[in-house]
Design a protein around this motif. Structure first.
Motif, PDB file in Angstrom:
ATOM      1  N   SER A 228       0.826  -1.218   0.000  1.00  0.00           N
ATOM      2  CA  SER A 228       0.000   0.000   0.000  1.00  0.00           C
ATOM      3  C   SER A 228       0.857   1.265   0.000  1.00  0.00           C
ATOM      4  O   SER A 228       0.446   2.304  -0.538  1.00  0.00           O
ATOM      5  CB  SER A 228      -0.939   0.006   1.195  1.00  0.00           C
ATOM      6  N   ILE A 229       2.045   1.216   0.580  1.00  0.00           N
ATOM      7  CA  ILE A 229       2.935   2.381   0.573  1.00  0.00           C
ATOM      8  C   ILE A 229       3.403   2.658  -0.859  1.00  0.00           C
ATOM      9  O   ILE A 229       3.514   3.817  -1.276  1.00  0.00           O
ATOM     10  CB  ILE A 229       4.133   2.163   1.507  1.00  0.00           C
ATOM     11  N   ARG A 230       3.647   1.601  -1.621  1.00  0.00           N
ATOM     12  CA  ARG A 230       4.017   1.792  -3.033  1.00  0.00           C
ATOM     13  C   ARG A 230       2.865   2.401  -3.823  1.00  0.00           C
ATOM     14  O   ARG A 230       3.070   3.248  -4.695  1.00  0.00           O
ATOM     15  CB  ARG A 230       4.432   0.448  -3.635  1.00  0.00           C
ATOM     16  N   THR A 231       1.638   1.968  -3.526  1.00  0.00           N
ATOM     17  CA  THR A 231       0.461   2.556  -4.172  1.00  0.00           C
ATOM     18  C   THR A 231       0.346   4.032  -3.815  1.00  0.00           C
ATOM     19  O   THR A 231       0.022   4.879  -4.658  1.00  0.00           O
ATOM     20  CB  THR A 231      -0.812   1.810  -3.753  1.00  0.00           C
ATOM     21  N   LEU A 232       0.604   4.351  -2.558  1.00  0.00           N
ATOM     22  CA  LEU A 232       0.573   5.739  -2.094  1.00  0.00           C
ATOM     23  C   LEU A 232       1.568   6.588  -2.877  1.00  0.00           C
ATOM     24  O   LEU A 232       1.248   7.699  -3.316  1.00  0.00           O
ATOM     25  CB  LEU A 232       0.902   5.764  -0.595  1.00  0.00           C
ATOM     26  N   ALA A 233       2.759   6.063  -3.060  1.00  0.00           N
ATOM     27  CA  ALA A 233       3.784   6.796  -3.806  1.00  0.00           C
ATOM     28  C   ALA A 233       3.374   7.015  -5.255  1.00  0.00           C
ATOM     29  O   ALA A 233       3.676   8.052  -5.854  1.00  0.00           O
ATOM     30  CB  ALA A 233       5.113   6.031  -3.741  1.00  0.00           C
ATOM     31  N   GLU A 234       2.650   6.058  -5.822  1.00  0.00           N
ATOM     32  CA  GLU A 234       2.257   6.142  -7.228  1.00  0.00           C
ATOM     33  C   GLU A 234       1.130   7.137  -7.457  1.00  0.00           C
ATOM     34  O   GLU A 234       1.143   7.898  -8.435  1.00  0.00           O
ATOM     35  CB  GLU A 234       1.822   4.753  -7.712  1.00  0.00           C
ATOM     36  N   TYR A 235       0.143   7.160  -6.555  1.00  0.00           N
ATOM     37  CA  TYR A 235      -1.077   7.936  -6.811  1.00  0.00           C
ATOM     38  C   TYR A 235      -1.114   9.304  -6.118  1.00  0.00           C
ATOM     39  O   TYR A 235      -1.979  10.118  -6.447  1.00  0.00           O
ATOM     40  CB  TYR A 235      -2.297   7.135  -6.356  1.00  0.00           C
ATOM     41  N   CYS A 236      -0.227   9.553  -5.167  1.00  0.00           N
ATOM     42  CA  CYS A 236      -0.309  10.804  -4.401  1.00  0.00           C
ATOM     43  C   CYS A 236       0.958  11.650  -4.586  1.00  0.00           C
ATOM     44  O   CYS A 236       1.846  11.666  -3.716  1.00  0.00           O
ATOM     45  CB  CYS A 236      -0.522  10.489  -2.914  1.00  0.00           C
ATOM     46  N   PRO A 237       1.044  12.374  -5.677  1.00  0.00           N
ATOM     47  CA  PRO A 237       2.253  13.165  -5.974  1.00  0.00           C
ATOM     48  C   PRO A 237       2.445  14.354  -5.034  1.00  0.00           C
ATOM     49  O   PRO A 237       3.545  14.902  -4.960  1.00  0.00           O
ATOM     50  CB  PRO A 237       2.010  13.636  -7.414  1.00  0.00           C
ATOM     51  N   LYS A 238       1.402  14.765  -4.320  1.00  0.00           N
ATOM     52  CA  LYS A 238       1.508  15.930  -3.436  1.00  0.00           C
ATOM     53  C   LYS A 238       1.836  15.556  -1.999  1.00  0.00           C
ATOM     54  O   LYS A 238       1.907  16.432  -1.125  1.00  0.00           O
ATOM     55  CB  LYS A 238       0.204  16.739  -3.471  1.00  0.00           C
ATOM     56  N   LEU A 239       2.051  14.286  -1.729  1.00  0.00           N
ATOM     57  CA  LEU A 239       2.330  13.834  -0.363  1.00  0.00           C
ATOM     58  C   LEU A 239       3.562  14.543   0.198  1.00  0.00           C
ATOM     59  O   LEU A 239       4.611  14.585  -0.446  1.00  0.00           O
ATOM     60  CB  LEU A 239       2.536  12.320  -0.337  1.00  0.00           C
ATOM     61  N   GLN A 240       3.423  15.097   1.401  1.00  0.00           N
ATOM     62  CA  GLN A 240       4.521  15.818   2.043  1.00  0.00           C
ATOM     63  C   GLN A 240       5.008  15.127   3.309  1.00  0.00           C
ATOM     64  O   GLN A 240       6.175  15.240   3.671  1.00  0.00           O
ATOM     65  CB  GLN A 240       4.074  17.244   2.399  1.00  0.00           C
ATOM     66  N   SER A 241       4.096  14.420   3.991  1.00  0.00           N
ATOM     67  CA  SER A 241       4.456  13.825   5.271  1.00  0.00           C
ATOM     68  C   SER A 241       3.795  12.463   5.421  1.00  0.00           C
ATOM     69  O   SER A 241       2.605  12.300   5.134  1.00  0.00           O
ATOM     70  CB  SER A 241       4.008  14.749   6.415  1.00  0.00           C
ATOM     71  N   LEU A 242       4.589  11.482   5.882  1.00  0.00           N
ATOM     72  CA  LEU A 242       4.080  10.127   6.118  1.00  0.00           C
ATOM     73  C   LEU A 242       4.634   9.612   7.441  1.00  0.00           C
ATOM     74  O   LEU A 242       5.844   9.637   7.674  1.00  0.00           O
ATOM     75  CB  LEU A 242       4.502   9.193   4.986  1.00  0.00           C
ATOM     76  N   LYS A 243       3.733   9.158   8.304  1.00  0.00           N
ATOM     77  CA  LYS A 243       4.146   8.587   9.588  1.00  0.00           C
ATOM     78  C   LYS A 243       3.856   7.092   9.601  1.00  0.00           C
ATOM     79  O   LYS A 243       2.694   6.687   9.449  1.00  0.00           O
ATOM     80  CB  LYS A 243       3.418   9.283  10.742  1.00  0.00           C
ATOM     81  N   VAL A 244       4.907   6.297   9.769  1.00  0.00           N
ATOM     82  CA  VAL A 244       4.762   4.839   9.758  1.00  0.00           C
ATOM     83  C   VAL A 244       5.515   4.203  10.922  1.00  0.00           C
ATOM     84  O   VAL A 244       5.854   3.023  10.871  1.00  0.00           O
ATOM     85  CB  VAL A 244       5.258   4.243   8.421  1.00  0.00           C
ATOM     86  N   ASN A 245       5.754   4.974  11.967  1.00  0.00           N
ATOM     87  CA  ASN A 245       6.443   4.411  13.126  1.00  0.00           C
ATOM     88  C   ASN A 245       5.636   3.252  13.714  1.00  0.00           C
ATOM     89  O   ASN A 245       4.408   3.321  13.820  1.00  0.00           O
ATOM     90  CB  ASN A 245       6.639   5.495  14.191  1.00  0.00           C
ATOM     91  N   HIS A 246       6.310   2.182  14.067  1.00  0.00           N
ATOM     92  CA  HIS A 246       5.693   0.965  14.605  1.00  0.00           C
ATOM     93  C   HIS A 246       4.874   0.198  13.561  1.00  0.00           C
ATOM     94  O   HIS A 246       4.098  -0.692  13.935  1.00  0.00           O
ATOM     95  CB  HIS A 246       4.816   1.270  15.821  1.00  0.00           C
ATOM     96  N   CYS A 247       5.003   0.556  12.302  1.00  0.00           N
ATOM     97  CA  CYS A 247       4.422  -0.264  11.223  1.00  0.00           C
ATOM     98  C   CYS A 247       5.517  -1.249  10.800  1.00  0.00           C
ATOM     99  O   CYS A 247       6.303  -0.982   9.887  1.00  0.00           O
ATOM    100  CB  CYS A 247       3.994   0.616  10.044  1.00  0.00           C
ATOM    101  N   HIS A 248       5.570  -2.373  11.476  1.00  0.00           N
ATOM    102  CA  HIS A 248       6.722  -3.266  11.341  1.00  0.00           C
ATOM    103  C   HIS A 248       6.798  -3.962   9.986  1.00  0.00           C
ATOM    104  O   HIS A 248       7.839  -4.518   9.631  1.00  0.00           O
ATOM    105  CB  HIS A 248       6.689  -4.307  12.463  1.00  0.00           C
ATOM    106  N   ASN A 249       5.704  -3.931   9.235  1.00  0.00           N
ATOM    107  CA  ASN A 249       5.708  -4.571   7.910  1.00  0.00           C
ATOM    108  C   ASN A 249       6.014  -3.584   6.783  1.00  0.00           C
ATOM    109  O   ASN A 249       5.960  -3.948   5.610  1.00  0.00           O
ATOM    110  CB  ASN A 249       4.355  -5.244   7.648  1.00  0.00           C
ATOM    111  N   VAL A 250       6.302  -2.357   7.142  1.00  0.00           N
ATOM    112  CA  VAL A 250       6.699  -1.343   6.158  1.00  0.00           C
ATOM    113  C   VAL A 250       8.209  -1.198   6.218  1.00  0.00           C
ATOM    114  O   VAL A 250       8.771  -0.865   7.271  1.00  0.00           O
ATOM    115  CB  VAL A 250       6.016   0.007   6.440  1.00  0.00           C
ATOM    116  N   THR A 251       8.872  -1.450   5.100  1.00  0.00           N
ATOM    117  CA  THR A 251      10.338  -1.437   5.079  1.00  0.00           C
ATOM    118  C   THR A 251      10.863  -0.348   4.149  1.00  0.00           C
ATOM    119  O   THR A 251      10.099   0.334   3.447  1.00  0.00           O
ATOM    120  CB  THR A 251      10.878  -2.805   4.626  1.00  0.00           C
ATOM    121  N   GLU A 252      12.171  -0.244   4.115  1.00  0.00           N
ATOM    122  CA  GLU A 252      12.822   0.813   3.338  1.00  0.00           C
ATOM    123  C   GLU A 252      12.581   0.668   1.839  1.00  0.00           C
ATOM    124  O   GLU A 252      12.620   1.648   1.102  1.00  0.00           O
ATOM    125  CB  GLU A 252      14.318   0.811   3.636  1.00  0.00           C
ATOM    126  N   SER A 253      12.298  -0.536   1.379  1.00  0.00           N
ATOM    127  CA  SER A 253      12.084  -0.727  -0.059  1.00  0.00           C
ATOM    128  C   SER A 253      10.908   0.090  -0.577  1.00  0.00           C
ATOM    129  O   SER A 253      10.914   0.542  -1.726  1.00  0.00           O
ATOM    130  CB  SER A 253      11.863  -2.216  -0.367  1.00  0.00           C
TER     131      SER A 253
END
Length: 292
Positions: A228-253
């Motif tokens: 879903s983070i990859r989808t976010l990057a694809e569809y939301c070009p205006k994104l400025q801030s993302l908080k994913v602390n303690h989202c253990h299944n979200v990685t640097e890739s």
């Protein structure tokens, strides 16, 4: 001379109330001072009531815990022009009984913050959705009484919503968030933090429908993954801030493409995190050439 003496004895309350005192004097005083002025005399009490009936912003953050339910109802009983209402500091005592009349007579509200108001119920949110068609910003953090039906009502009637904080609204699941995303296409800021029920389904639906999204808080959403983070990057070009602390299944890739777009992310890249840990252990950070 008599005229000069009369001029010298002119009092504050002799000035025009609605043309001078309300828009040019009282508007600069903190609410707690206005409440104190009410006790000075009957005239001051009447003046403050005129001001309260015409104020467009009502923020109880400074005096909320110290006023009574009766005082709250009295202060807003004549106001029909509110644009902004903040009840955060009233969380210990405000209930539907006090809030519903205020919401019902203020149909121009654009901002409402009910964060932490644990004694309210879904009826207050339904009232906001039915009365406040121009609502833009809504705070519901830690309001565990928010359920799917009341959020759907909000989505159906407040399509111009730009910001909503649903932190720790633990009754909500993917179906409610997806419905909100499909109805409120102008969302710019959304918090779904501290909700274990939220999965990739919600994040992807938000990304695909709310293309103008600028801020997203997923702190502690343990079921959110890289997909879903990859989808976010694809569809939301205006994104400025993302908080994913303690989202253990979200990685640097999945985060790295967003970092390259200068999106502010609340977790450090793995190498930087390792350097911080080393510094804690060794007392200094070893020099590493990051350009290698």
């Amino acid at each position: 001379m008599d005229e000069e003496a009369k001029m010298r004895t002119c009092h504050l309350l002799d000035l025009p109330w609605e043309d001078v005192l309300v828009p040019h004097v009282l508007c600069h005083l903190p609410l707690q001072h206005l409440v104190s002025l009410q006790r000075v005399s009957k005239q001051f009490h009447s003046l403050i009531q005129v001001y309260l009936a015409n104020c467009r912003t009502f923020d109880l953050s400074s005096i909320g815990p110290s006023i009574s339910k009766e005082a709250f109802c009295s202060m807003l009983k004549d106001n029909k022009v509110l644009h902004s209402l903040s009840l955060q500091s009233c969380s210990d005592w405000v209930t539907d009984k006090e809030l519903l009349p205020v919401i019902g007579q203020n149909q121009h509200l654009q901002r409402v913050d009910m964060s932490g108001c644990v004694w309210l119920t879904r009826h207050s949110l339904v009232a906001v959705s039915l009365s406040c068609m121009h609502l833009q910003r809504l705070g519901l953090a830690h309001c565990e009484w928010v359920d799917s039906l009341s959020l759907r009502s909000l989505a159906d009637h407040c399509g111009g919503l730009q910001s909503i904080d649903l932190t720790a609204c633990r009754q909500l699941k993917d179906d409610a968030i997806c419905y909100l995303a499909k109805k409120c296409l102008t969302l710019r800021s959304l918090s779904l933090a501290v909700n274990a029920n939220i999965t990739d389904e919600s994040v992807e639906e938000v990304a695909k429908n709310c293309r103008g999204l600028e801020q997203l808080d997923l702190t502690g959403c343990l079921r959110v993954r890289n997909q879903s983070i990859r989808t976010l990057a694809e569809y939301c070009p205006k994104l400025q801030s993302l908080k994913v602390n303690h989202c253990h299944n979200v990685t640097e890739s999945s985060l790295d493409p967003l970092r390259k777009r200068n999106v502010v992310i609340d977790v450090e890249p793995p190498l930087q995190r390792a350097l911080v840990l080393l510094q804690d252990v060794l007392g200094f950070a070893p020099f590493i050439n990051l350009q290698i």
